[in-house]
Write an enzyme that holds these catalytic residues in place. Structure first.
Site, mmCIF file in Angstrom:
data_model
loop_
_atom_site.group_PDB
_atom_site.id
_atom_site.type_symbol
_atom_site.label_atom_id
_atom_site.label_comp_id
_atom_site.label_asym_id
_atom_site.label_seq_id
_atom_site.Cartn_x
_atom_site.Cartn_y
_atom_site.Cartn_z
ATOM 1 N N PRO A 1 -82.167 -5.518 -6.007
ATOM 2 C CA PRO A 1 -82.817 -4.344 -6.985
ATOM 3 C C PRO A 1 -82.859 -3.142 -6.342
ATOM 4 O O PRO A 1 -83.543 -3.044 -5.408
ATOM 5 C CB PRO A 1 -84.227 -4.888 -7.303
ATOM 6 C CG PRO A 1 -84.320 -6.320 -6.764
ATOM 7 C CD PRO A 1 -83.308 -6.378 -5.759
ATOM 8 N N GLU A 2 -81.964 -2.081 -7.081
ATOM 9 C CA GLU A 2 -81.939 -0.640 -6.809
ATOM 10 C C GLU A 2 -82.554 -0.122 -7.609
ATOM 11 O O GLU A 2 -83.099 -0.551 -8.736
ATOM 12 C CB GLU A 2 -80.719 -0.280 -6.275
ATOM 13 C CG GLU A 2 -80.035 -1.413 -5.068
ATOM 14 C CD GLU A 2 -78.668 -0.907 -4.766
ATOM 15 O OE1 GLU A 2 -78.376 0.367 -4.743
ATOM 16 O OE2 GLU A 2 -77.971 -1.913 -4.206
ATOM 17 N N LYS B 1 -87.758 2.290 -5.614
ATOM 18 C CA LYS B 1 -87.490 1.130 -5.800
ATOM 19 C C LYS B 1 -88.817 0.304 -6.240
ATOM 20 O O LYS B 1 -88.961 -0.788 -6.336
ATOM 21 C CB LYS B 1 -86.509 0.246 -4.947
ATOM 22 C CG LYS B 1 -85.287 0.907 -4.711
ATOM 23 C CD LYS B 1 -84.540 0.144 -3.455
ATOM 24 C CE LYS B 1 -83.441 0.840 -3.011
ATOM 25 N NZ LYS B 1 -82.695 0.321 -1.700
ATOM 26 N N ARG C 1 -87.193 -15.523 -1.681
ATOM 27 C CA ARG C 1 -87.059 -15.288 0.013
ATOM 28 C C ARG C 1 -88.396 -14.797 0.503
ATOM 29 O O ARG C 1 -88.582 -14.549 1.490
ATOM 30 C CB ARG C 1 -85.919 -14.545 0.473
ATOM 31 C CG ARG C 1 -84.763 -15.479 0.176
ATOM 32 C CD ARG C 1 -83.505 -14.394 0.322
ATOM 33 N NE ARG C 1 -83.223 -14.178 1.905
ATOM 34 C CZ ARG C 1 -82.260 -12.983 2.020
ATOM 35 N NH1 ARG C 1 -81.469 -12.804 1.226
ATOM 36 N NH2 ARG C 1 -82.377 -12.836 3.397
ATOM 37 N N ARG D 1 -77.915 16.994 9.318
ATOM 38 C CA ARG D 1 -77.833 15.619 9.648
ATOM 39 C C ARG D 1 -76.648 15.338 10.133
ATOM 40 O O ARG D 1 -75.482 15.811 9.805
ATOM 41 C CB ARG D 1 -78.120 14.866 8.392
ATOM 42 C CG ARG D 1 -79.397 15.122 7.553
ATOM 43 C CD ARG D 1 -80.599 14.843 8.611
ATOM 44 N NE ARG D 1 -80.942 13.177 8.700
ATOM 45 C CZ ARG D 1 -81.681 12.596 8.129
ATOM 46 N NH1 ARG D 1 -82.684 13.373 7.160
ATOM 47 N NH2 ARG D 1 -81.838 11.205 8.396
ATOM 48 N N ARG E 1 -75.642 -3.459 7.623
ATOM 49 C CA ARG E 1 -75.438 -3.773 6.170
ATOM 50 C C ARG E 1 -74.058 -3.875 5.961
ATOM 51 O O ARG E 1 -73.176 -3.266 6.304
ATOM 52 C CB ARG E 1 -76.142 -2.996 5.283
ATOM 53 C CG ARG E 1 -77.512 -3.026 5.175
ATOM 54 C CD ARG E 1 -78.153 -4.215 4.702
ATOM 55 N NE ARG E 1 -79.478 -4.570 5.011
ATOM 56 C CZ ARG E 1 -79.901 -5.051 5.878
ATOM 57 N NH1 ARG E 1 -79.209 -5.849 6.825
ATOM 58 N NH2 ARG E 1 -81.383 -5.310 6.367
#
Length: 266
Positions: free
Chosen positions: A2-3, A59, A108, A147, A256
DNA sequence: AATGGGACCTGCGCGC
DNA sequence: TGCGCGCAGGTCCCAT
């Protein structure tokens, strides 16, 4: 996973079902997902209160209660909210006055349920970056300044910008033909503008189609989201690129899985 | 500030 | 066929 689009979909669907309804009972099948307060207090806080309003921030789902307090739900990776449920395979279930049940499933057990005085005081919220829809191109470019990290890692950083997770980070970078390994300070102005535009486009479209059902995400009804059919790179390792017939590669960035086409993403 | 690792969990899919 | 291992990713936390 879920985003922003998936959580927004759940929010909109729950608005049609549980607003102004009173919770009469809370069934706890696994207390691990209740982070605060302790189980007994948590149950007491929710019994005999109504859900007045639903808010989404990044989220995180936030339910304003008639008691004036807030119930927050973070689905993390495998959290689901199902209506109507049956309390059979749920971790926690919420029984409403009409006998109907809202299930919180979470295979989970990474999900987090809380009751708080003020959700705005949560550390997670205080550190959260703006959502893409809350800023303009100039502000986005300003955030990127100074950045130096890899663009994909930054897109997934909720403290930088909130709502984007692994799936949409991959999709946005494919759409904009940007290599996920690119250093932020090496992006051109044009690329930054395009990136910002496509972040909003893709998230909007994903909301329109009810999110992407990869892994465990489902809508409140239990049905899958329909954005799946628009996914271009995620989980397509070894398959042909839809744009240039290159081969989709999988690497690890920020720990990821990262999918991209080395031929047309530069 | 960036980077990489582990932790939390469980079920699935892969390789042997 | 069957078993064991690695992997999946949102977030936090730690070390460098």
């Amino acid at each position: 996973m879920p985003e922003l689009p998936e959580v927004e979909t759940i929010k909109r669907e729950l608005e049609k079902t549980i607003i102004n309804k009173k919770i009469v009972d809370v069934i706890v099948n696994n207390p691990k997902v209740i982070k605060e307060p302790k189980k007994e207090k948590f149950i007491k806080e929710l019994k005999n209160v109504k859900i007045k309003k639903i808010i989404r921030k990044g989220k995180l789902l936030i339910f304003k209660l008639s008691s004036g307090r807030y119930w927050t739900v973070h689905l993390k990776m495998t959290g689901q909210l199902i209506w109507p449920g049956n309390a059979q395979k749920s971790r926690v279930s919420f029984k409403f006055f009409d006998g109907k049940i809202l299930d919180f499933n979470d295979l989970r057990l990474f999900g987090e349920l809380r009751i708080v005085d003020d959700w705005r005081k949560l550390k997670f919220i205080q550190e959260l970056g703006p959502e893409p829809f809350e800023i303009n191109t100039t502000q986005f470019k300003e955030l990127l300044k100074k950045r130096k990290t890899k663009i994909k890692v930054l897109l997934m950083d909720q403290k930088f910008i909130s709502g984007i997770g692994n799936l949409y980070a991959n999709e946005v970078l494919f759409k904009t033909k940007i290599d996920p390994r690119r250093q932020v300070n090496k992006l051109s102005d044009k690329e930054k503008e395009l990136l910002f535009k496509e972040i909003k486009n893709i998230l909007s479209k994903a909301i329109k189609y009810g999110g992407s059902s990869v892994d465990d995400y489902v809508r409140v009804s239990g049905n899958k989201g329909d954005y799946m059919k628009f996914i271009k790179v995620y989980d397509r390792k070894g398959e042909k690129c839809f744009r240039c017939k290159g081969t989709i590669k999988r690497i690890s960035l920020g720990g990821r899985g990262t999918y991209f086409c080395p031929k047309c993403q530069r």
